[in-house]
Design an enzyme around this catalytic site. Sequence first.
Site, PDB file in Angstrom:
ATOM      1  CG  HIS A  57      -1.978   1.035   1.212  1.00  0.00           C
ATOM      2  ND1 HIS A  57      -3.227   0.843   1.771  1.00  0.00           N
ATOM      3  CD2 HIS A  57      -2.008   2.291   0.715  1.00  0.00           C
ATOM      4  CE1 HIS A  57      -3.952   1.936   1.632  1.00  0.00           C
ATOM      5  NE2 HIS A  57      -3.225   2.829   0.989  1.00  0.00           N
ATOM      6  CD  GLU A  88      -4.270  -3.104   0.584  1.00  0.00           C
ATOM      7  OE1 GLU A  88      -4.804  -4.168   0.897  1.00  0.00           O
ATOM      8  OE2 GLU A  88      -3.849  -2.288   1.423  1.00  0.00           O
ATOM      9  CG  HIS A 219      -7.937  -3.017   8.727  1.00  0.00           C
ATOM     10  ND1 HIS A 219      -7.155  -2.140   8.015  1.00  0.00           N
ATOM     11  CD2 HIS A 219      -7.946  -2.561   9.995  1.00  0.00           C
ATOM     12  CE1 HIS A 219      -6.722  -1.173   8.811  1.00  0.00           C
ATOM     13  NE2 HIS A 219      -7.183  -1.417  10.026  1.00  0.00           N
TER      14      HIS A 219
END
Length: 275
Positions: A57, A88, A219
């Site tokens: 990310h 991401e 997550h």
Amino acid sequence: MNPLVFQGADASRPATALSVNLNKVALLRNQRNLTIPGVVRAAELVLDAGAHGITVHPRPDERHIRASDVRELSVFLQGRPGVEYNIEGNPFHNLMDLLRELAAAGAPCDQATFVPDAVGQSTSDHGWDLAADGARLAPLIAECHALGVRVSLFMDPDPDAMAAARALGADRVELYTEAFARSHLGHRGEGEAHAALVSRYAASAEAALHAGLGVNAGHDLNRDNLADFIAAVPGVQEVSIGHALIADALELGLAQAVHGYLRCIAAGLAAKARA
């Protein structure tokens, strides 16, 4: 291993792939003007241990994953056929430029996960509001497809939003699982409130599947809650796990941490098969 490979005799039940998020490896490296720990080396170790994919990310401030890491991982993963490369980020910030660059170099990533995080946000903490952002997302999803990249939208567990995600052109959704993780910790996987929340995740996955979307999740999933999540939520094709896995690796080592998460996935799939 491709996340769409089926396990066992029941070809209607997809396997669940483990994609390891390497942000925290890069965060540690960035604390010093050194090249250790190496992000590419970490990718090599987790893949050798059996992980199915790599997630990064890269945020605009490069506080952990840098654009150079994205490029170096792309080169490395060309020698790892079948490994999923998931990038991401917020497509309204720096993500699209990186995707265009990789595609122009002839090495597009496999999946782009669009995440609605703010520039200074410490970590992702909510899914997309498609009523507010859908019109801007649709052309970027189409552009990703033109670049040869699958698109997953980071979404809260809202069954009513899944058809809208598909209508925008998304291929998958990634269910934001922090609420599940917090509830699992507080209720030890039991209680009416926790059961209601799990039902909402399951209903969201079912709605996504019904709409023609694939289902990812991520997550705060960890070794304590992952098997229960996999067992309860249908059709999860991929889980992206970083913080907990890297934290476990401090105690167990990267390879053993990956093995632990693979065992959790297998346990969850086995429990689902028995249900």
